[in-house]
Scaffold this motif. Structure first.
Motif, mmCIF file in Angstrom:
data_model
loop_
_atom_site.group_PDB
_atom_site.id
_atom_site.type_symbol
_atom_site.label_atom_id
_atom_site.label_comp_id
_atom_site.label_asym_id
_atom_site.label_seq_id
_atom_site.Cartn_x
_atom_site.Cartn_y
_atom_site.Cartn_z
ATOM 1 N N GLY A 102 0.774 -1.228 0.000
ATOM 2 C CA GLY A 102 0.000 0.000 0.000
ATOM 3 C C GLY A 102 0.803 1.274 0.000
ATOM 4 N N GLY A 103 2.118 1.174 0.100
ATOM 5 C CA GLY A 103 2.933 2.376 0.074
ATOM 6 C C GLY A 103 2.963 2.986 -1.314
ATOM 7 N N GLY A 104 3.512 4.172 -1.389
ATOM 8 C CA GLY A 104 3.599 4.859 -2.666
ATOM 9 C C GLY A 104 3.834 6.333 -2.468
ATOM 10 N N LEU A 105 3.530 7.079 -3.502
ATOM 11 C CA LEU A 105 3.723 8.525 -3.483
ATOM 12 C C LEU A 105 2.395 9.217 -3.218
ATOM 13 C CD1 LEU A 105 5.510 11.040 -4.040
ATOM 14 C CD2 LEU A 105 4.872 10.794 -6.461
ATOM 15 N N ALA A 106 2.405 10.146 -2.282
ATOM 16 C CA ALA A 106 1.212 10.931 -1.989
ATOM 17 C C ALA A 106 1.600 12.393 -1.878
ATOM 18 C CB ALA A 106 0.550 10.459 -0.693
ATOM 19 N N GLN A 107 0.669 13.246 -2.177
ATOM 20 C CA GLN A 107 0.909 14.677 -2.022
ATOM 21 C C GLN A 107 0.628 15.095 -0.583
ATOM 22 O OE1 GLN A 107 -1.473 16.772 -4.946
ATOM 23 N NE2 GLN A 107 0.140 16.522 -6.490
ATOM 24 N N PRO A 108 1.252 16.148 -0.130
ATOM 25 C CA PRO A 108 0.907 16.672 1.203
ATOM 26 C C PRO A 108 -0.597 16.916 1.303
ATOM 27 C CG PRO A 108 2.881 17.740 0.378
ATOM 28 C CD PRO A 108 2.346 16.910 -0.767
ATOM 29 N N GLY A 109 -1.165 16.473 2.423
ATOM 30 C CA GLY A 109 -2.601 16.569 2.611
ATOM 31 C C GLY A 109 -3.370 15.377 2.089
ATOM 32 N N GLY A 110 -2.681 14.496 1.377
ATOM 33 C CA GLY A 110 -3.325 13.331 0.796
ATOM 34 C C GLY A 110 -3.435 12.167 1.765
ATOM 35 N N SER A 111 -3.887 11.041 1.240
ATOM 36 C CA SER A 111 -4.121 9.851 2.052
ATOM 37 C C SER A 111 -3.541 8.609 1.392
ATOM 38 C CB SER A 111 -5.625 9.629 2.257
ATOM 39 O OG SER A 111 -6.223 10.706 2.935
ATOM 40 N N LEU A 112 -3.178 7.668 2.217
ATOM 41 C CA LEU A 112 -2.795 6.324 1.783
ATOM 42 C C LEU A 112 -3.297 5.342 2.826
ATOM 43 C CD1 LEU A 112 0.960 6.684 0.652
ATOM 44 C CD2 LEU A 112 -0.985 6.189 -0.838
ATOM 45 N N ARG A 113 -3.527 4.106 2.397
ATOM 46 C CA ARG A 113 -3.866 3.053 3.341
ATOM 47 C C ARG A 113 -2.885 1.903 3.173
ATOM 48 N NH1 ARG A 113 -9.192 -0.743 4.436
ATOM 49 N NH2 ARG A 113 -8.489 -1.799 2.545
ATOM 50 N N LEU A 114 -2.209 1.568 4.249
ATOM 51 C CA LEU A 114 -1.300 0.438 4.255
ATOM 52 C C LEU A 114 -2.030 -0.792 4.772
ATOM 53 C CD1 LEU A 114 1.911 2.077 5.791
ATOM 54 C CD2 LEU A 114 1.117 2.086 3.415
ATOM 55 N N SER A 115 -1.653 -1.936 4.226
ATOM 56 C CA SER A 115 -2.189 -3.216 4.667
ATOM 57 C C SER A 115 -1.040 -4.138 5.029
ATOM 58 C CB SER A 115 -3.017 -3.870 3.561
ATOM 59 O OG SER A 115 -4.100 -3.058 3.173
ATOM 60 N N CYS A 116 -1.290 -5.027 5.967
ATOM 61 C CA CYS A 116 -0.288 -6.027 6.338
ATOM 62 C C CYS A 116 -1.018 -7.341 6.576
ATOM 63 C CB CYS A 116 0.476 -5.605 7.572
ATOM 64 S SG CYS A 116 1.652 -6.837 8.158
ATOM 65 N N ALA A 117 -0.750 -8.302 5.715
ATOM 66 C CA ALA A 117 -1.368 -9.617 5.831
ATOM 67 C C ALA A 117 -0.440 -10.551 6.594
ATOM 68 C CB ALA A 117 -1.658 -10.179 4.442
ATOM 69 N N ALA A 118 -0.990 -11.237 7.571
ATOM 70 C CA ALA A 118 -0.215 -12.149 8.411
ATOM 71 C C ALA A 118 -0.604 -13.589 8.118
ATOM 72 C CB ALA A 118 -0.452 -11.830 9.877
ATOM 73 N N SER A 119 0.363 -14.448 8.256
ATOM 74 C CA SER A 119 0.100 -15.873 8.097
ATOM 75 C C SER A 119 1.020 -16.649 9.022
ATOM 76 C CB SER A 119 0.316 -16.318 6.648
ATOM 77 O OG SER A 119 1.649 -16.088 6.250
ATOM 78 N N GLY A 120 0.662 -17.890 9.259
ATOM 79 C CA GLY A 120 1.514 -18.748 10.055
ATOM 80 C C GLY A 120 1.336 -18.601 11.551
ATOM 81 N N THR A 121 0.220 -17.976 11.969
ATOM 82 C CA THR A 121 0.004 -17.793 13.393
ATOM 83 C C THR A 121 -1.477 -17.584 13.674
ATOM 84 O OG1 THR A 121 0.692 -16.532 15.325
ATOM 85 C CG2 THR A 121 0.244 -15.280 13.354
ATOM 86 N N VAL A 122 -1.798 -17.600 14.956
ATOM 87 C CA VAL A 122 -3.162 -17.271 15.365
ATOM 88 C C VAL A 122 -3.216 -15.753 15.508
ATOM 89 C CG1 VAL A 122 -4.971 -17.642 17.053
ATOM 90 C CG2 VAL A 122 -3.324 -19.475 16.555
ATOM 91 N N PHE A 123 -3.574 -15.102 14.431
ATOM 92 C CA PHE A 123 -3.465 -13.648 14.308
ATOM 93 C C PHE A 123 -4.192 -12.922 15.428
ATOM 94 C CE2 PHE A 123 -2.905 -9.724 12.072
ATOM 95 C CZ PHE A 123 -4.087 -9.011 12.208
#
Length: 114
Positions: free
Chosen positions: A7-28
């Motif tokens: 979800g990373g990338g380039l954003a302008q000041p005042g803008g928005s981004l949403r990061l995601s993190c998917a987990a596996s191999g555990t009881v999340f």
């Protein structure tokens, strides 16, 4: 525990981004989850944390602008970043913590620039 951030990338000041993190191999659902970041030439810092009870904490620099959330059904933690500032530019890492042991995934780069 495997953690895959996106979800990373380039954003302008005042803008928005949403990061995601998917987990596996555990009881999340039993893990506390967090986002850290490291800007060039600076130490890594904790940005936001959500525990297994859904309580949250934020760094003062992002409070009111960033929101951490989790979806236990899909083993994913999110970081919604609004009102981005150039000083938010960093590599963002998600991490999982359980019983004193921490795991990190690869980072995702966020660049805030006009």
């Amino acid at each position: 525990v495997q953690l895959q951030a996106s979800g990373g990338g380039l954003a302008q000041p005042g803008g928005s981004l949403r990061l995601s993190c998917a987990a596996s191999g555990t009881v999340f659902s039993t893990y506390d989850m967090a986002w850290d970041r490291q800007a060039p030439g600076k130490r890594r810092e904790l940005v936001a944390l959500i525990n297994d009870g859904f309580s949250t904490n934020y760094a003062p620099s992002v409070k009111g602008r960033f929101t951490i959330s989790r979806d236990n059904a899909n083993n994913t933690v999110y970081l919604q970043m609004n009102s981005l500032k150039p000083e938010d530019t960093a590599v963002y890492y998600c991490n999982a913590m359980h019983r004193g042991v921490a795991y990190w995934g690869q980072g995702t780069l966020v660049t805030v620039s006009s």
